[in-house]
Design an enzyme around this catalytic site. Structure first.
Site, PDB file in Angstrom:
ATOM      1  N   ASP A 169       0.879  -1.183   0.039  1.00  0.00           N
ATOM      2  CA  ASP A 169       0.018   0.160   0.061  1.00  0.00           C
ATOM      3  C   ASP A 169       0.897   1.292  -0.041  1.00  0.00           C
ATOM      4  OD1 ASP A 169      -2.295   2.111   0.945  1.00  0.00           O
ATOM      5  OD2 ASP A 169      -3.221  -0.150   0.895  1.00  0.00           O
ATOM      6  N   HIS A 204      -3.375   6.098   4.201  1.00  0.00           N
ATOM      7  CA  HIS A 204      -4.218   5.115   3.814  1.00  0.00           C
ATOM      8  C   HIS A 204      -3.406   3.506   4.217  1.00  0.00           C
ATOM      9  CE1 HIS A 204      -5.818   1.962   0.559  1.00  0.00           C
ATOM     10  NE2 HIS A 204      -6.875   2.773   0.698  1.00  0.00           N
ATOM     11  N   SER A 373     -11.120  -0.838   0.039  1.00  0.00           N
ATOM     12  CA  SER A 373      -9.976  -0.768   0.656  1.00  0.00           C
ATOM     13  C   SER A 373     -10.104  -1.221   2.071  1.00  0.00           C
ATOM     14  CB  SER A 373      -9.047   0.511   0.627  1.00  0.00           C
ATOM     15  OG  SER A 373      -8.341   0.686  -0.724  1.00  0.00           O
TER      16      SER A 373
END
Length: 418
Positions: A169, A204, A373
Site C-alpha cells: 500500500d 491509507h 480498501s
C-alpha cells in the site's frame, strides 16, 4: 547645397539590415522535444521450470538498453534526465520471472523479439481504493452471523499469532502505539526506485494495517504486519512496483504463515479496458502481468487478499481483483447492504465491512473512511486468524475454510452476478 553621403557607412547599414532580415526569415523551428521513455514489464518464458538465480541472466536486455542510452536525445529522453535501465527484477515468484525497465519504444520492441520473452506489457498506473469520511462497527460485524450488532468482538486466543500480513500500500506508521511493536517497514517500490523505508505519508496503508492487526481496531490482534510501499504520497503507483512487492513477499514470507493484502487497483480514467493485440504500449486496466504475479505468489501458499474496487462496476474489469487465485473482497454497509461504491460480479469471493471504518492513521491518530480498501484488510486479518489456528499445507484449504466461515445470504441490494 548637396547631400554628403558616406557610401561605405551606407553599405554597412544596408548589409546589416539584410542580415537581420534574413535571420528573422530563417528562424529555425523549435527543436523537437525528447521522446519520454516508456516503462515496461517483461515476463520471461520458463518452459515449466522455475528459473534459478544463477540462470537469471538479463544481459540480453542490458545490452539493448545500453545502446538505447547512446542514441541522440531527440530519439530518447535526455540522458541528464532519464536513463534506459532495468529498475525491478522479479526472481522469486516461481511462475513469474521477469523484470521491469524503462526505454524508448524502439528498444522495447527489440527486447520483445528475444526468444526468452513471453510477453511485454506497459507499466500501468494503480491507485488506492478509499472514499468518504464519518464510528467502528466493522470488526463487530465480522464475528457474528446476523444483525443487530452485539457491541462485542469475540476472537480466538491465537488471534493471528505466528502469522505475518504484508500490507502492500502507501507504507505504514510502524511506531503507532496501536501496533504494540508488531509492525515494521519492509521496503519501498515506488516509481521504479527501491528503498528500505516504507514510512507512510498518506495514511491509507496505516489504516489498512490497523484493520488487520491493531489492538483496538484489528481483526488479528496478535499478528505481525509489514508495510510495503508501492503507492506514493499521492496514493498512486504502478504495476511494476506492485509486482516487485509481491516478489519481495515471495522471498521473505513463510508459506501458510503469511498473507498479502492489497487495497489497490487500476485507474480506469487512464487505462485501456481492452488492450489491442500486439500493442504492448497499451496501458491495461486488467494487467496480465499483475494477475500472473498474484497467482504465482498464491501458488507458493501465501494467500493474496485484494479489494474489489470502488467504481460500482464489474470487479472482473481490473487487476488484481480479476485474478481467480486472488481472494477478492467487496464492501458492505452497517445495514448489510452492498456499499453503493463497491464493485461486484463473479470475481468477488466475499463481502466485508467497508463503510465508515475507523482505524489507525498518521501521527498516532485514527481516521474513519470508506472503501473496498477498508473491507479487504478485514478479510486479510481473518486469514491471519485461521492460519494461526490450524497448520495448512495448501492455500486451497485456507480459501475453503474462509469461505465456509462466511455467513451466506445476508447482504441486501446485491447485484445478481455477485
Amino acid at each position: 547645397m548637396y547631400l554628403n553621403v558616406n557610401i561605405n557607412q551606407m553599405l554597412k547599414v544596408f548589409t546589416s539590415a539584410l542580415l537581420l532580415s534574413s535571420a528573422v526569415m530563417a528562424t529555425p523551428a523549435p527543436a523537437a522535444q525528447p521522446e519520454p521513455l516508456g516503462k515496461w514489464i517483461v515476463k520471461l518464458k520458463q518452459d515449466g521450470n522455475p528459473l534459478k538465480k544463477r540462470e537469471f541472466d538479463l544481459s540480453f536486455a542490458q545490452e539493448i538498453l545500453s545502446k538505447d542510452n547512446q542514441k541522440p536525445a531527440s530519439f530518447v529522453g535526455s540522458p541528464k534526465q532519464e536513463k534506459s535501465e532495468i529498475f525491478h527484477e522479479f526472481d522469486a515468484l516461481d511462475s513469474f520471472s521477469g523484470f521491469a525497465f524503462k526505454s524508448s519504444l524502439e528498444a522495447m520492441k527489440e527486447i520483445a523479439q528475444n526468444p526468452r520473452v513471453e510477453y511485454i506489457k506497459r507499466d500501468a498506473k494503480v491507485k488506492i481504493y478509499d472514499s468518504q469520511q464519518n464510528p467502528t462497527w466493522g470488526i463487530n460485524r465480522v464475528d457474528q452471523r446476523s444483525l443487530p450488532l452485539d457491541s462485542t468482538y469475540k476472537y480466538p486466543t491465537e488471534a493471528g499469532s505466528g502469522v505475518t500480513v504484508y500490507v502492500i500500500d502507501t507504507g505504514i506508521t510502524a511506531q503507532h502505539p496501536e501496533f504494540e511493536g508488531r509492525a515494521s517497514e519492509g521496503g519501498s517500490f515506488v516509481n521504479g526506485v527501491i528503498g528500505t523505508s516504507a514510512k507512510d505519508n498518506h495514511g491509507h496503508g496505516t489504516h489498512c494495517a490497523g484493520t488487520v492487526a491493531s489492538k483496538t481496531y484489528g481483526v488479528a490482534k496478535k499478528a505481525k504486519v509489514v508495510g510495503l510501499k508501492v503507492l506514493g504520497d499521492d496514493g498512486t503507483g504502478s504495476d511494476a512496483g506492485v509486482i516487485a512487492a509481491l516478489n519481495w513477499v515471495a522471498k521473505n514470507g513463510i508459506p501458510n504463515k503469511s498473507v498479502a493484502s492489497m487495497s489497490l487497483g487500476p485507474d480506469f480514467e487512464t487505462c485501456v479496458e481492452v488492450a489491442r493485440p500486439d500493442h504492448p504500449e497499451d496501458e491495461e486496466c486488467n494487467s496480465k502481468a499483475v494477475r500472473d504475479a498474484v497467482s504465482s505468489l498464491v501458488k507458493l501458499n501465501i494467500p493474496v487478499v485484494v479489494a474489489a474496487g470502488n467504481d460500482a462496476r464489474n470487479a472482473c474489469d481490473g487487476a488484481p481483483a480479476s485474478e481467480p487465485l486472488a481472494y477478492t473482497v467487496a464492501a458492505s454497509t452497517s445495514s448489510d447492504r452492498l456499499a453503493s461504491f463497491s464493485n461486484f460480479g463473479t470475481c468477488v469471493d466475499i463481502i466485508a465491512p467497508g463503510q465508515s471504518i475507523t482505524s489507525t492513521w498518521l501521527n498516532n491518530r485514527t481516521n474513519t473512511i470508506s472503501g473496498t480498501s477498508m473491507a479487504c484488510p478485514h478479510v486479510a486479518g481473518g486469514f491471519a486468524v485461521i492460519l494461526s489456528k490450524k497448520q495448512y499445507t495448501s492455500y486451497t484449504d485456507a480459501y475453503a475454510d474462509m469461505s465456509s466461515a462466511a455467513s451466506v445470504n445476508k447482504i441486501k441490494s446485491l447485484n445478481s452476478a455477485t
